[in-house]
Scaffold this active site. Structure first.
Site, PDB file in Angstrom:
ATOM      1  N   ASP A 130       0.848  -1.197   0.000  1.00  0.00           N
ATOM      2  CA  ASP A 130       0.000   0.000   0.000  1.00  0.00           C
ATOM      3  C   ASP A 130       0.883   1.247   0.000  1.00  0.00           C
ATOM      4  OD1 ASP A 130      -2.437   1.286  -0.112  1.00  0.00           O
ATOM      5  OD2 ASP A 130      -2.658   1.416   2.063  1.00  0.00           O
ATOM      6  N   HIS A 137      -4.551  13.808   0.814  1.00  0.00           N
ATOM      7  CA  HIS A 137      -4.728  12.971   2.002  1.00  0.00           C
ATOM      8  C   HIS A 137      -3.503  13.105   2.913  1.00  0.00           C
ATOM      9  CE1 HIS A 137      -5.635   9.467   4.520  1.00  0.00           C
ATOM     10  NE2 HIS A 137      -4.435   9.007   4.256  1.00  0.00           N
ATOM     11  N   ARG A 146       0.900  17.627  12.595  1.00  0.00           N
ATOM     12  CA  ARG A 146       1.959  18.647  12.481  1.00  0.00           C
ATOM     13  C   ARG A 146       1.423  19.821  11.675  1.00  0.00           C
ATOM     14  NH1 ARG A 146       3.807  13.773  10.988  1.00  0.00           N
ATOM     15  NH2 ARG A 146       3.413  14.364   8.839  1.00  0.00           N
ATOM     16  N   GLU A 202     -10.648   3.684   3.665  1.00  0.00           N
ATOM     17  CA  GLU A 202      -9.730   4.492   2.855  1.00  0.00           C
ATOM     18  C   GLU A 202     -10.048   4.242   1.388  1.00  0.00           C
ATOM     19  OE1 GLU A 202      -5.608   3.878   3.991  1.00  0.00           O
ATOM     20  OE2 GLU A 202      -5.835   5.310   5.640  1.00  0.00           O
ATOM     21  N   GLU A 204      -9.232   4.063  -2.213  1.00  0.00           N
ATOM     22  CA  GLU A 204      -7.990   3.898  -2.974  1.00  0.00           C
ATOM     23  C   GLU A 204      -8.276   3.202  -4.307  1.00  0.00           C
ATOM     24  OE1 GLU A 204      -4.654   2.263  -0.875  1.00  0.00           O
ATOM     25  OE2 GLU A 204      -5.340   2.977   1.096  1.00  0.00           O
ATOM     26  N   ASP A 236      -8.987   0.200   2.021  1.00  0.00           N
ATOM     27  CA  ASP A 236      -8.008  -0.169   3.042  1.00  0.00           C
ATOM     28  C   ASP A 236      -8.615   0.163   4.410  1.00  0.00           C
ATOM     29  OD1 ASP A 236      -5.712  -0.678   4.482  1.00  0.00           O
ATOM     30  OD2 ASP A 236      -4.751   1.225   3.963  1.00  0.00           O
ATOM     31  N   ARG A 240      -8.311   3.380  13.388  1.00  0.00           N
ATOM     32  CA  ARG A 240      -7.428   4.529  13.636  1.00  0.00           C
ATOM     33  C   ARG A 240      -6.829   4.555  15.032  1.00  0.00           C
ATOM     34  NH1 ARG A 240      -6.209   5.715   8.612  1.00  0.00           N
ATOM     35  NH2 ARG A 240      -8.029   6.287   7.359  1.00  0.00           N
ATOM     36  N   GLN A 243      -4.021   2.139  15.065  1.00  0.00           N
ATOM     37  CA  GLN A 243      -2.950   2.681  14.220  1.00  0.00           C
ATOM     38  C   GLN A 243      -2.097   3.698  14.989  1.00  0.00           C
ATOM     39  OE1 GLN A 243      -4.493   4.326  10.569  1.00  0.00           O
ATOM     40  NE2 GLN A 243      -2.484   4.890   9.762  1.00  0.00           N
ATOM     41  N   LYS A 256      -4.549  -2.370  10.012  1.00  0.00           N
ATOM     42  CA  LYS A 256      -4.863  -2.415   8.583  1.00  0.00           C
ATOM     43  C   LYS A 256      -5.058  -3.832   8.057  1.00  0.00           C
ATOM     44  CE  LYS A 256      -3.651   2.006   7.494  1.00  0.00           C
ATOM     45  NZ  LYS A 256      -4.421   2.913   6.620  1.00  0.00           N
ATOM     46  N   THR A 260      -8.905  -6.103   3.771  1.00  0.00           N
ATOM     47  CA  THR A 260      -8.859  -5.093   2.718  1.00  0.00           C
ATOM     48  C   THR A 260      -9.841  -5.571   1.667  1.00  0.00           C
ATOM     49  OG1 THR A 260      -6.517  -4.708   3.158  1.00  0.00           O
ATOM     50  CG2 THR A 260      -7.349  -3.932   1.036  1.00  0.00           C
ATOM     51  N   THR A 363      -4.886   6.550   0.128  1.00  0.00           N
ATOM     52  CA  THR A 363      -6.164   7.253   0.106  1.00  0.00           C
ATOM     53  C   THR A 363      -6.131   8.412  -0.883  1.00  0.00           C
ATOM     54  OG1 THR A 363      -6.328   6.722   2.430  1.00  0.00           O
ATOM     55  CG2 THR A 363      -7.899   8.333   1.585  1.00  0.00           C
ATOM     56  N   GLU A 377     -10.376  12.268   7.762  1.00  0.00           N
ATOM     57  CA  GLU A 377     -10.311  13.612   7.193  1.00  0.00           C
ATOM     58  C   GLU A 377     -11.664  14.317   7.271  1.00  0.00           C
ATOM     59  OE1 GLU A 377      -7.817  13.394   3.295  1.00  0.00           O
ATOM     60  OE2 GLU A 377      -8.385  11.371   3.884  1.00  0.00           O
TER      61      GLU A 377
HETATM   62 MN    MN Z   1      -4.085   2.911   2.821  1.00  0.00          MN
END
Ligand code: MN
Length: 452
Positions: A130, A137, A146, A202, A204, A236, A240, A243, A256, A260, A363, A377
């Site tokens: 991936d 994204h 950040r 996600e 994709e 995907d 969270r 993660q 993850k 999938t 993503t 998001e």
């Molecule tokens: Mn992904």
């Protein structure tokens, strides 16, 4: 490029298969490949045409011979392994058989109603990688952590990726079980061990590897397109909270790899020829990639004009007769790196790819609030829940939610071709969050105690 435009793309070409006329996904200009079983029969290669599937194994005598008997196999790996010219010849012959009414008598017996058939994974997927090439994204996620420097310094030099898990890839349409795992520590420093509370999707594209490369024989960027057979939609699924707890220093793992999902049909690079567009110019000040990632032809044709859509339908919405709610309308042109650059980078160190390997793009979000490819998001990490038709709120997915992806390749004067995702629903993991959580926590405490 081997992906030339020919008579198979002619928007005026019609099929004697009536349902193919103006079909939202499978007009005769598409002809994607997959593996299917007619009712009660064994899996075999097929091509989608309108609401039907044509049995490629059964009509093989009418098609050009494939050198390795690829059309007799219950997986498409052998077909993917062939140079693109073979798939192009196959596509041309199939297009003629399905458009010229003189062939109807011979082919019609081998057409099956798609909704009476079972679909299977199109190939045995040996390896799945991936990537993270959706730049908006990457910016959106980076900004959550950040605000001042959302992109890390490597992003514009390297197509960032990690090795995923092939064994848990399933077709869309199959339920996903909410995974159980560890998440961030409580005040006493112990991690919680529970079903994920931040289940996300996600959006994709999945890129199917065709011809492979030998170990220690990198694929040159100018040849990379010869190794890409086609695309599907890829979800995907991501937990969270797991993660955030596990990803440093080696990247995502159990957040993850529990499942999938991919759409069942491989839309070939040949079918996508009219929908190839120039890669978006890099922004002023962005570095020019190293030579092994740069090819003028790839920059001129390496992006896909594909609209991507995500809808959500909750159990309560379905019970009230409310239709699915669109969460996002995104676009495959949001890729900062092309599929060819992903292949060139993946193999530059000598890593070998095999026919039927799958690459996720990462993503794909646009830079618009209406084009975000994950709930992370859309709800800004859960801080800004959305309201669904009927009044329910969502930060992350709850059990019974159904997520469906759609993809539509569009170009002026062309028949649109679809990728036909199907809805996947989320099931609970059989573990209630209270009061069973207490028992689960004590299990986790015992284990920690032993580890200490
Ligand atoms: Mn992904």
């Amino acid at each position: 490029m081997t992906t030339m435009i020919d008579e198979t793309h002619d928007p005026a070409r019609a099929s004697w298969v009536q349902s193919a006329q103006g079909h939202p996904d499978f007009p005769i200009q598409n002809l994607p490949f997959g593996i299917f079983s007619p009712q009660g029969q064994d899996p075999r290669p097929g091509a989608a045409i309108g609401d039907s599937i044509v049995d490629l194994r059964a009509i093989a005598p009418l098609l050009p011979a494939m050198p390795n008997g690829a059309l007799a196999s219950p997986a498409l790996n052998d077909l993917l392994a062939l140079p693109a010219e073979h798939r192009r010849t196959l596509r041309q012959a199939l297009s003629t058989l399905l458009s010229d009414p003189r062939h109807e008598a011979a082919v019609r017996a081998h057409l099956h109603e798609a909704d009476q058939c079972r679909l299977h994974l199109p190939a045995r997927i040996g390896d799945y990688t991936d990537f993270y090439v959706g730049i908006h994204h990457a910016m959106n996620i980076g900004r959550l952590f950040r605000p001042d420097t959302p992109l890390l310094p490597n992003y514009k030099w390297i197509p960032i990726g990690y090795h995923g898990r092939a064994s848990s890839i399933r077709l869309s349409g199959q339920p996903v079980v909410r995974p159980v795992g560890q998440r961030a520590p409580l005040e006493d420093g112990m991690p919680l061990f529970e079903p994920t509370a931040r289940m996300d999707f996600e959006l994709e594209l999945g890129v199917w590897i065709g011809t492979g490369n030998r170990l220690a024989a990198p694929v040159a960027i100018g040849d990379a397109h010869r190794h890409i057979a086609g695309i599907s939609l890829l979800n995907d699924w991501s937990a969270r909270d797991f993660q955030a707890w596990e990803y440093q220093p080696l990247g995502p793992f159990l957040s993850k790899n529990f499942q999938t999902t991919i759409s069942p049909w491989i839309v070939t690079m040949e079918a996508l020829a009219p929908f190839r567009v120039a890669q978006a110019a890099r922004r002023e000040g962005d570095p020019c990639p190293l030579p092994y990632l740069w090819d003028e032809n790839d920059q001129a044709n390496g992006a896909f004009a594909i609209e991507l859509e995500v809808t959500l339908s909750s159990r309560a919405m379905r019970e009230r007769g409310l239709g699915p709610h669109r969460l996002s309308l995104s676009d495959a042109r949001a890729m900062y790196w092309t599929a060819a650059q992903m292949v060139a980078h993946h193999t530059v160190n000598g890593c070998n790819l095999n026919p039927g390997d799958l690459l996720g793009t990462g993503t794909l979000s646009t830079d618009e609030p209406s084009g975000l490819g994950s709930l992370m998001e859309i709800t800004r990490g859960g801080k800004a829940p959305i309201t669904l038709p009927g009044g329910e709120e969502r930060s992350f997915l709850i059990d019974g939610d159904e997520i469906a992806f759609g993809g539509k390749a569009r170009a002026d004067g062309r028949s649109a071709s679809g990728l036909a995702g199907r809805k996947s629903s989320l099931r609970d993991s059989g573990l209630k969050r209270t009061p069973d959580t207490v028992a689960l926590s004590s299990t986790s405490a015992d284990w920690s105690g032993q580890a200490r």
